[in-house]
Structures are given as structure tokens and as C-alpha cells.
Write a protein that holds these residues in place. Sequence first.
Motif, PDB file in Angstrom:
ATOM      1  N   LYS A 117      28.422  49.903  33.490  1.00 29.99           N
ATOM      2  CA  LYS A 117      29.702  50.164  32.802  1.00 29.99           C
ATOM      3  C   LYS A 117      29.679  49.624  31.375  1.00 29.99           C
ATOM      4  CE  LYS A 117      33.220  47.705  32.818  1.00 29.99           C
ATOM      5  NZ  LYS A 117      34.321  46.790  33.108  1.00 29.99           N
ATOM      6  N   TYR A 128      33.117  44.536  42.141  1.00 29.90           N
ATOM      7  CA  TYR A 128      33.841  43.621  43.029  1.00 29.90           C
ATOM      8  C   TYR A 128      33.107  43.512  44.363  1.00 29.90           C
ATOM      9  CZ  TYR A 128      38.039  44.068  39.994  1.00 29.90           C
ATOM     10  OH  TYR A 128      38.924  44.052  38.946  1.00 29.90           O
ATOM     11  N   TYR A 131      35.247  26.327  42.902  1.00 35.91           N
ATOM     12  CA  TYR A 131      34.038  27.119  43.143  1.00 35.91           C
ATOM     13  C   TYR A 131      32.861  26.214  43.546  1.00 35.91           C
ATOM     14  CZ  TYR A 131      36.285  31.316  41.134  1.00 35.91           C
ATOM     15  OH  TYR A 131      37.121  32.377  40.884  1.00 35.91           O
ATOM     16  N   ASP A 158      44.533  46.717  37.975  1.00 37.29           N
ATOM     17  CA  ASP A 158      43.709  47.568  37.120  1.00 37.29           C
ATOM     18  C   ASP A 158      44.070  49.035  37.327  1.00 37.29           C
ATOM     19  OD1 ASP A 158      41.555  47.786  35.209  1.00 37.29           O
ATOM     20  OD2 ASP A 158      40.431  48.758  36.810  1.00 37.29           O
ATOM     21  N   ARG A 169      30.278  51.821  28.075  1.00 43.78           N
ATOM     22  CA  ARG A 169      31.383  51.576  27.150  1.00 43.78           C
ATOM     23  C   ARG A 169      30.868  51.313  25.735  1.00 43.78           C
ATOM     24  NH1 ARG A 169      34.433  54.275  28.908  1.00 43.78           N
ATOM     25  NH2 ARG A 169      36.089  53.881  30.381  1.00 43.78           N
ATOM     26  N   LYS A 191      47.328  54.203  31.271  1.00 43.43           N
ATOM     27  CA  LYS A 191      46.501  54.585  30.123  1.00 43.43           C
ATOM     28  C   LYS A 191      46.021  56.029  30.223  1.00 43.43           C
ATOM     29  CE  LYS A 191      42.940  51.946  29.982  1.00 43.43           C
ATOM     30  NZ  LYS A 191      42.120  50.761  29.768  1.00 43.43           N
ATOM     31  N   TYR A 192      45.556  56.417  31.403  1.00 37.21           N
ATOM     32  CA  TYR A 192      44.903  57.719  31.538  1.00 37.21           C
ATOM     33  C   TYR A 192      45.776  58.781  32.209  1.00 37.21           C
ATOM     34  CZ  TYR A 192      40.725  54.991  30.432  1.00 37.21           C
ATOM     35  OH  TYR A 192      39.805  54.181  29.823  1.00 37.21           O
TER      36      TYR A 192
HETATM   37  N1  LIG Z   1      33.990  35.086  40.055  1.00 39.50           N
HETATM   38  C1  LIG Z   1      35.264  35.303  39.785  1.00 39.50           C
HETATM   39  O1  LIG Z   1      36.121  34.462  40.014  1.00 39.50           O
HETATM   40  C2  LIG Z   1      35.716  36.575  39.228  1.00 39.50           C
HETATM   41  C3  LIG Z   1      34.803  37.520  38.911  1.00 39.50           C
HETATM   42  N2  LIG Z   1      35.228  38.722  38.436  1.00 39.50           N
HETATM   43  C4  LIG Z   1      34.202  39.683  38.136  1.00 39.50           C
HETATM   44  O2  LIG Z   1      34.327  40.036  36.808  1.00 39.50           O
HETATM   45  C5  LIG Z   1      33.839  41.370  36.616  1.00 39.50           C
HETATM   46  C6  LIG Z   1      34.802  42.145  35.745  1.00 39.50           C
HETATM   47  O3  LIG Z   1      36.008  42.371  36.473  1.00 39.50           O
HETATM   48  P1  LIG Z   1      37.288  43.159  35.905  1.00 39.50           P
HETATM   49  O4  LIG Z   1      37.460  42.884  34.482  1.00 39.50           O
HETATM   50  O5  LIG Z   1      38.399  42.862  36.839  1.00 39.50           O
HETATM   51  O6  LIG Z   1      36.970  44.650  36.168  1.00 39.50           O
HETATM   52  P2  LIG Z   1      36.012  45.684  35.484  1.00 39.50           P
HETATM   53  O7  LIG Z   1      34.879  45.038  34.766  1.00 39.50           O
HETATM   54  O8  LIG Z   1      35.651  46.626  36.565  1.00 39.50           O
HETATM   55  O9  LIG Z   1      36.924  46.352  34.393  1.00 39.50           O
HETATM   56  C7  LIG Z   1      37.908  47.281  34.695  1.00 39.50           C
HETATM   57  C8  LIG Z   1      37.931  48.268  33.570  1.00 39.50           C
HETATM   58  O10 LIG Z   1      36.716  49.024  33.552  1.00 39.50           O
HETATM   59  C9  LIG Z   1      36.993  50.342  33.064  1.00 39.50           C
HETATM   60  N3  LIG Z   1      36.583  51.277  34.088  1.00 39.50           N
HETATM   61  C10 LIG Z   1      37.073  51.407  35.340  1.00 39.50           C
HETATM   62  N4  LIG Z   1      36.461  52.398  35.997  1.00 39.50           N
HETATM   63  C11 LIG Z   1      35.553  52.909  35.148  1.00 39.50           C
HETATM   64  C12 LIG Z   1      34.606  53.968  35.246  1.00 39.50           C
HETATM   65  N5  LIG Z   1      34.483  54.705  36.342  1.00 39.50           N
HETATM   66  N6  LIG Z   1      33.838  54.231  34.172  1.00 39.50           N
HETATM   67  C13 LIG Z   1      33.948  53.501  33.044  1.00 39.50           C
HETATM   68  N7  LIG Z   1      34.833  52.488  32.884  1.00 39.50           N
HETATM   69  C14 LIG Z   1      35.619  52.190  33.932  1.00 39.50           C
HETATM   70  C15 LIG Z   1      38.491  50.411  32.835  1.00 39.50           C
HETATM   71  O11 LIG Z   1      38.749  50.014  31.480  1.00 39.50           O
HETATM   72  P3  LIG Z   1      38.588  51.028  30.226  1.00 39.50           P
HETATM   73  O12 LIG Z   1      38.563  52.401  30.782  1.00 39.50           O
HETATM   74  O13 LIG Z   1      39.757  50.726  29.371  1.00 39.50           O
HETATM   75  O14 LIG Z   1      37.299  50.639  29.583  1.00 39.50           O
HETATM   76  C16 LIG Z   1      39.032  49.317  33.710  1.00 39.50           C
HETATM   77  O15 LIG Z   1      40.252  48.827  33.254  1.00 39.50           O
HETATM   78  C17 LIG Z   1      33.666  41.963  38.020  1.00 39.50           C
HETATM   79  O16 LIG Z   1      32.314  41.977  38.364  1.00 39.50           O
HETATM   80  C18 LIG Z   1      34.374  40.992  38.914  1.00 39.50           C
HETATM   81  O17 LIG Z   1      33.786  40.953  40.180  1.00 39.50           O
HETATM   82  C19 LIG Z   1      36.546  39.003  38.242  1.00 39.50           C
HETATM   83  C20 LIG Z   1      37.490  38.088  38.554  1.00 39.50           C
HETATM   84  C21 LIG Z   1      37.152  36.788  39.071  1.00 39.50           C
END
Ligand SMILES: NC(=O)C1=CN([C@@H]2O[C@H](COP(=O)(O)OP(=O)(O)OC[C@H]3O[C@@H](n4cnc5c(N)ncnc54)[C@H](OP(=O)(O)O)[C@@H]3O)[C@@H](O)[C@H]2O)C=CC1
Length: 524
Positions: A416, A457, A376, A496, A420, A503-504
Motif C-alpha cells: 500500500k 491488521y 506491550y 477507517d 500511495r 471520502k470516496y
Molecule cells: N501495534 C499497534 O498497536 C498498532 C498497529 N497498527 C498497525 O498500523 C498499520 C497501519 O494501520 P492504519 O493506519 O489503521 O491502517 P492502514 O495503513 O490500512 O490505512 C488505512 C488507509 O489506507 C488507505 N487504503 C485503504 N484501502 C486501500 C486500498 N485497497 N488501496 C490503497 N489504499 C487503501 C486508505 O487511505 P487513503 O485512501 O486516503 O490513502 C485508508 O484510510 C497496520 O498495519 C496496523 O496493523 C495500527 C494500530 C495499532
Amino acid sequence: MSNFTRSSRSRSRSRSRGRSPGRKSKASPSRKAKQSPSPARKPRSSSKSRSSSKTRAAATPSTPTRQSARLAEKQTNGPEEVEKKPEMERKPSPARPAVATPVADKPVADKPVADSEFGGPVGAFFCIVLLPATVYVINIMCTEKSCTLAIPSIPKKLSNYFDSKAVMIGLGWFVFQVVLAVLPVGKVVSGQPVKGLQRLQYRCNGFIALMVSLVALGVGQAYFKVDLSTVHTLWLQLITTAIVFSVVLSLVLYIRARSAKPNALAFAASGNAIYDFWMGRELNPRIGSFDWKFFCELRPGLIGWVAINMCFLAEAYGSKSGWPNYPLIMVCGFQLLYVADALWSEEAILTTMDIIHEGFGFMLCFGDLAWVPFLYSLQPRFLLEHPQSLPWWALSAVALLNMIGFLIFRGSNSQKNMFRKNPYDPALAHLESMPTNVPGKRLLVSGWWGLCRHPNYLGDLIIGLAWSLPCGFSSLLPYFYPIYFFILLVHRAMRDDAMCRKKYGAHWDHYCERVKYVIIPYVY
Ligand SMILES: NC(=O)C1=CN([C@@H]2O[C@H](COP(=O)(O)OP(=O)(O)OC[C@H]3O[C@@H](n4cnc5c(N)ncnc54)[C@H](OP(=O)(O)O)[C@@H]3O)[C@@H](O)[C@H]2O)C=CC1
Ligand SMILES: CC(C)=CCC[C@@H](C)[C@H]1CC=C2C3=C(CC[C@@]21C)[C@@]1(C)CC[C@H](O)C(C)(C)[C@@H]1CC3
């Protein structure tokens, strides 16, 4: 207009007509704010939920019997199922049809999944071998002499890769970060309930750790004449230290996990040694309250990445060649903002896939400790070795792009995370959400999360592009990050998606119909 939207509107209308004024006032915002139940509250059986269940059962062709519809209602209308707005105040809501989903599905997330991700054990084996090799290859291809995609001349001496000073720097840094992490400062936060276990507690003092680390670097250089350019000089040797360390730590964690209790295992734990070594067998390996995954995800590698950038900046300033190197200053500033934000909002990571779902194996261990700091920081190293001069308008445009990406990224992640943590947070009262079959879990369908299924993302990708553009277009290698990141995030979105569908169940399909695009609205 799709059938889906049409039917949702007619159902919403029929619900509104059948509601008495008394019911309306029951759902008034002030009253609800007072009620604002905690996620742990017991299910209520209100007249409101009874009336919606009738509509639901009627509108659900796949609901087998009335009894199962009632059962489903119980399952769906958990304590968190209270609407964010009073029924009558809402516009006909496209989120409604989700209430009418088939109801037989149960949460199945606690079941272990087959060893099928990343191409199973064979795919995992190639990842374990090829990803560390990628770190070397990219860093050897991009040097002071040249930075092209051509086959590099590979340094052959062992001393090019191993150095005791690099080992001391790497280990010293890791221990320093452990010490900062265990200091009894910063708030203690509860994680999400996972696998039916008690919520784990996490000490969040990452931002303080970042500040102390940066001050330590500054003081080290100013008062103790520490030569920060050593990081650049021992680059490959530091990479080796980080990779070997992550292999050792992953092995220790894997061995330790063999005696872990079944409910402490990650969802992907399969029994296959290679696959489990890669994915991680244990979900939250801890020593006392020290959580290895939480620590490694945010501290040594992430803060190390910023520290590396600061060393590059100090070197550029010291050498005076090409100074002031505005593109370098700018990219280091962007990346500092990204990391500082991650640590400032440290508790937001508790709702990410990594903490909730992934085991802590080589993938994350190596990703956190070697991949992040040594890949990075490629753009800053490129800019140190190949200073670019960009017109002010180009620099301003890139700064604007970074800010737009950051707003989307932070806005959506915070939305989010707040939701949560507390679905009744008054700051989210304007947002729509839909229920699922998992008690306590709704899905946001408006705000950032109504635009696409992974707005965070999208923001992150825009940010990644803004980090590479100041490197100009003379070489493709500084664009490694946005290209790799796009692939990572598309794959991550697919993973995901599969996990959420498990899950859902059918509720997830309805959600996907409601929020159609994955990462880029109207495109993908
Ligand atoms: N810089 C880097 O190298 C990286 C950065 N990232 C960043 O990390 C952050 C987190 O990524 P990641 O963990 O993959 O994804 P998310 O933070 O988006 O988590 C996904 C989870 O969020 C919940 N979710 C999905 N849709 C919804 C909705 N509409 N309403 C409420 N909850 C929802 C679900 O879990 P549940 O329903 O069980 O709560 C789902 O499994 C992101 O910003 C990503 O860009 C990620 C990877 C690498
Ligand atoms: C190819 C390979 C080795 C993959 C491993 C992936 C890891 C590098 C990433 C998985 C999820 C990550 C996150 C961040 C850094 C990269 C890894 C570890 C993150 C800490 C960056 C800062 C963000 O603000 C974040 C906290 C949201 C993010 C969390 C996920």
C-alpha cells in the motif's frame, strides 16, 4: 456468482471488443513504463478514456445525464487513472464495475466531522480516565507474586507511584530521543498531501536512533555499570512519569492548537474541549521541522518498549534464575523485529491513518508514550517473573506463526505504501486497482489488498498472538495484548470504513462489494 461479478464480466467483454489494435499498442507496457507519469501530472483526455467513459455512462443507471457522466470522467480519470495493464492483456477484471459508480459524489474529507467518534465527549471523557487506569490495573494485577485476573492488592504509599529517579529516567530518555531525531542524518521524505496543503517533510532516521539507543544501553551497562534492573524496580513509578508527561504534553498541544489556523486543524476538531483534548485538535503540530506526532508515534515509546525488554533480558541473564529463558529471548526477539521493522520502514507510517487523519491529542500521546511501552512489554515481563519451559516444537511453531504474521503485515503495508507513493511503480504493475472520485487516489483490489480490506491488521493480529503463546496458558493476562488489539483493530477498521465512505462515497461501496471481507478472509 453475484450479479455484481456477472455484470462486470459482460462490461469488460464489451470494452475489449470495441478496441482497435492501434489502441492496444498505445497501451503497451514498455510505452507505459516510459510514460510513467508522476502523480502530479495534468489529466489527459485520451481516446482510451473516452471509450471507457461511454461504457461507463451506459452501464451506470444512476448517472443523471451524459454531461454529468463526462464531468465524472474528468473527475475520475485524473492523471493517476492510467491502467496498470493494457486493456487487451487483462483478464475480464472484476475491478471494472467500480468505474461505473454513481458519479455525483465529491471528496468531502476536508470537512470537519461531528464529535461522534468514541462516543463523543462523554466517551472521550471515559477513555481519558479509564485507559490510564487500565495501565495501572493490568500492571498491578500481574506481578512477580501472581499474575491473575483477581482484584489486586493495590500499593498504597505515594512512593510506590512517584519517584524522582523515575522522572529523571523518563525525561532523560525523551530528551535523548529528541536529540537523535533532530540529528541531520537519514533521508528527508515527503508526506502525503493532506487538506490541500503542501506535503510536509519528515526526516527518517528512526532505525539509526534505535541502533544508537541499544548500543547506549549496552555501553551503559558494560562500561558505566548502569543497573538496568532499575527499570523493573521502578516500574509503577515509570508508568506514572509517562502518564503525567503525556497529560502535560497533550495539554500544551491543546492550548497551542487553540490559536492554530483552521486548515491546520484535525478532521475531528469539534470545538468541544474534552473531545478535542482526546482526539487532538491540531493535525501536525510542529516546531520548525520537528513534527511532534511523527516523533512520538515512533521514537520514545516504541524504542522505549524495546529498551525495556532489553533491560528485562539483562536482568534475567544477570539473575541466572531460569536462564536460558528461551521463551523470553524469543518474545523479545519478535518484538525487536517488529519495532526495528517499523523504524526501518519509517516512511511507511506516512500513509497510515494516524499521520493522515488523526489529530495529535491525548489518545495518541498517551498511547505512544505510556500505553505502548508499559503494556506491550507485558509478555516479556511475565516471562521474566514467571519463566516458562516450552518444548522445541512449540517454540518452532510459534516462530513460524510470527513469521507468517510478519510476512502478511509487512507485505501488505509495503504494497500500500509503494502504491500511495507511486501508483506507477513497476513492482506493482501486476496489481489491479480501481479509480475513485478523489483525483490521484485509486484503491488496490488485488494482491494483499484483494484478500480483505485490512490485510495489514490480519498480519498484525497473528503477530500479537505469537507474542502471547510462549507465556503458556496458566494466566490469561499475557493475552491482554491480542484481545485488546483485536478490539482496537475492529474499531479502527470501522472508523477507517466511515472515513473512506465519506471520502470516496459510492466508490467505496463498490470497493467493499469487490473486496468483501474486513480483516479475516471468508470469516469477517
Ligand atoms: N501495534 C499497534 O498497536 C498498532 C498497529 N497498527 C498497525 O498500523 C498499520 C497501519 O494501520 P492504519 O493506519 O489503521 O491502517 P492502514 O495503513 O490500512 O490505512 C488505512 C488507509 O489506507 C488507505 N487504503 C485503504 N484501502 C486501500 C486500498 N485497497 N488501496 C490503497 N489504499 C487503501 C486508505 O487511505 P487513503 O485512501 O486516503 O490513502 C485508508 O484510510 C497496520 O498495519 C496496523 O496493523 C495500527 C494500530 C495499532
Ligand atoms: C487504547 C489507546 C490508548 C489507543 C491508542 C492507540 C495507539 C497505542 C496505537 C495507534 C496506532 C499505533 C501504531 C503503532 C503503535 C501503536 C499506536 C500508537 C505502530 C507505531 C506500531 C509499529 C507498526 O509497525 C506501525 C508503525 C505500523 C504502527 C503504526 C500505528
